[in-house]
Design a protein around this motif. Structure first.
Motif, mmCIF file in Angstrom:
data_model
loop_
_atom_site.group_PDB
_atom_site.id
_atom_site.type_symbol
_atom_site.label_atom_id
_atom_site.label_comp_id
_atom_site.label_asym_id
_atom_site.label_seq_id
_atom_site.Cartn_x
_atom_site.Cartn_y
_atom_site.Cartn_z
ATOM 1 N N ALA A 117 1.163 -11.061 -18.671
ATOM 2 C CA ALA A 117 -0.009 -10.499 -17.990
ATOM 3 C C ALA A 117 0.079 -10.742 -16.489
ATOM 4 C CB ALA A 117 -1.292 -11.092 -18.561
ATOM 5 N N LEU A 118 0.515 -11.927 -16.096
ATOM 6 C CA LEU A 118 0.670 -12.231 -14.668
ATOM 7 C C LEU A 118 1.744 -11.349 -14.035
ATOM 8 C CD1 LEU A 118 0.353 -16.105 -14.850
ATOM 9 C CD2 LEU A 118 -1.198 -14.576 -13.607
ATOM 10 N N ALA A 119 2.833 -11.128 -14.749
ATOM 11 C CA ALA A 119 3.911 -10.276 -14.235
ATOM 12 C C ALA A 119 3.429 -8.831 -14.090
ATOM 13 C CB ALA A 119 5.126 -10.345 -15.157
ATOM 14 N N GLU A 120 2.648 -8.361 -15.053
ATOM 15 C CA GLU A 120 2.105 -7.005 -14.970
ATOM 16 C C GLU A 120 1.169 -6.882 -13.772
ATOM 17 O OE1 GLU A 120 -0.544 -3.967 -17.676
ATOM 18 O OE2 GLU A 120 0.833 -5.331 -18.693
ATOM 19 N N ASN A 121 0.366 -7.909 -13.547
ATOM 20 C CA ASN A 121 -0.521 -7.915 -12.381
ATOM 21 C C ASN A 121 0.291 -7.861 -11.084
ATOM 22 O OD1 ASN A 121 -3.220 -8.441 -11.031
ATOM 23 N ND2 ASN A 121 -2.032 -10.203 -10.310
ATOM 24 N N ASP A 122 1.342 -8.658 -11.012
ATOM 25 C CA ASP A 122 2.179 -8.687 -9.807
ATOM 26 C C ASP A 122 2.845 -7.332 -9.539
ATOM 27 O OD1 ASP A 122 1.520 -11.336 -9.409
ATOM 28 O OD2 ASP A 122 3.408 -12.124 -10.213
ATOM 29 N N ALA A 123 3.119 -6.593 -10.623
ATOM 30 C CA ALA A 123 3.817 -5.313 -10.488
ATOM 31 C C ALA A 123 2.878 -4.164 -10.127
ATOM 32 C CB ALA A 123 4.552 -4.990 -11.787
ATOM 33 N N THR A 124 1.573 -4.406 -10.147
ATOM 34 C CA THR A 124 0.606 -3.349 -9.864
ATOM 35 C C THR A 124 0.309 -3.305 -8.367
ATOM 36 O OG1 THR A 124 -0.390 -3.651 -12.043
ATOM 37 C CG2 THR A 124 -1.695 -2.461 -10.425
ATOM 38 N N LYS A 130 -5.335 2.735 -7.674
ATOM 39 C CA LYS A 130 -6.227 3.861 -7.370
ATOM 40 C C LYS A 130 -6.089 4.982 -8.396
ATOM 41 C CE LYS A 130 -3.442 6.212 -3.870
ATOM 42 N NZ LYS A 130 -3.301 6.498 -2.456
ATOM 43 N N ARG A 131 -4.963 5.054 -9.109
ATOM 44 C CA ARG A 131 -4.861 6.024 -10.203
ATOM 45 C C ARG A 131 -5.790 5.625 -11.351
ATOM 46 N NH1 ARG A 131 0.567 5.995 -8.507
ATOM 47 N NH2 ARG A 131 1.195 4.493 -10.092
ATOM 48 N N MET A 132 -5.927 4.316 -11.577
ATOM 49 C CA MET A 132 -6.815 3.824 -12.638
ATOM 50 C C MET A 132 -8.272 3.816 -12.188
ATOM 51 S SD MET A 132 -4.678 0.687 -14.357
ATOM 52 C CE MET A 132 -4.255 -0.148 -12.835
ATOM 53 N N LEU A 133 -8.495 3.542 -10.899
ATOM 54 C CA LEU A 133 -9.839 3.435 -10.338
ATOM 55 C C LEU A 133 -9.944 4.367 -9.137
ATOM 56 C CD1 LEU A 133 -9.998 -0.464 -10.403
ATOM 57 C CD2 LEU A 133 -11.117 1.077 -12.020
ATOM 58 N N PRO A 134 -10.245 5.638 -9.362
ATOM 59 C CA PRO A 134 -10.230 6.616 -8.268
ATOM 60 C C PRO A 134 -11.152 6.258 -7.102
ATOM 61 C CG PRO A 134 -10.505 7.705 -10.386
ATOM 62 C CD PRO A 134 -10.586 6.241 -10.637
ATOM 63 N N GLN A 135 -12.181 5.473 -7.353
ATOM 64 C CA GLN A 135 -13.119 5.100 -6.295
ATOM 65 C C GLN A 135 -12.612 3.930 -5.448
ATOM 66 O OE1 GLN A 135 -13.365 4.367 -9.480
ATOM 67 N NE2 GLN A 135 -14.346 2.399 -9.804
#
Length: 144
Positions: A117-124, A130-135
């Protein structure tokens, strides 16, 4: 939650529980058997670790601290920023140290899950966010 070895256990469920289980399985793209195994594993973890709960998130089902919106990996990110100082992390959150320590204990027991989960966070990056949260808007401090 994966297991290297498994065993088959039979159980009886009320018809209404079976329907709810199938709805949950369909929602996640799991088989009813997979959903049952996940729910049993989560129940065992809840009984073994204080303050731990499980919730759906955009990244899948994750361990959270009860009564909060924070997942265990997020708490570990905070604790690491305080160089492992649980008391400092607790003070930052305004929580009793026991809640933060509960996240640390869970992370110690399920290190691979938390590290992933930490690695996924680091890769974002912001573009992915902004693709996940357009606002979402990027904020840049004038001080750099």
């Amino acid at each position: 939650m994966s297991a290297t070895r498994s065993t088959v256990i039979s159980m009886r469920l009320p018809v209404e529980s079976e329907k709810r289980l199938k709805r949950m399985a369909n929602r996640h793209g799991w088989t009813p058997s997979d959903a049952s195994a996940r729910l049993v594993e989560e129940g065992l973890r809840r009984s073994e670790f204080a303050f731990i709960d499980f919730r759906d998130s955009p990244a899948g089902r994750q361990a959270y601290i009860q009564g909060s919106s924070l997942s265990v990996w997020e708490i570990m990110l905070l604790v690491r920023s305080y160089k492992g100082n649980v008391a400092a992390g607790a003070k930052h959150l305004g929580w009793p140290a026991a809640k933060v320590q509960a996240a640390v204990h869970y992370a110690e027991a399920f290190g691979e899950e938390i590290e992933n989960a930490l690695a996924e966070n680091d890769a974002t990056d912001f573009d992915a966010l902004k693709r996940m949260l357009p606002q979402a808007e990027e904020f840049r401090s004038a001080k750099r």
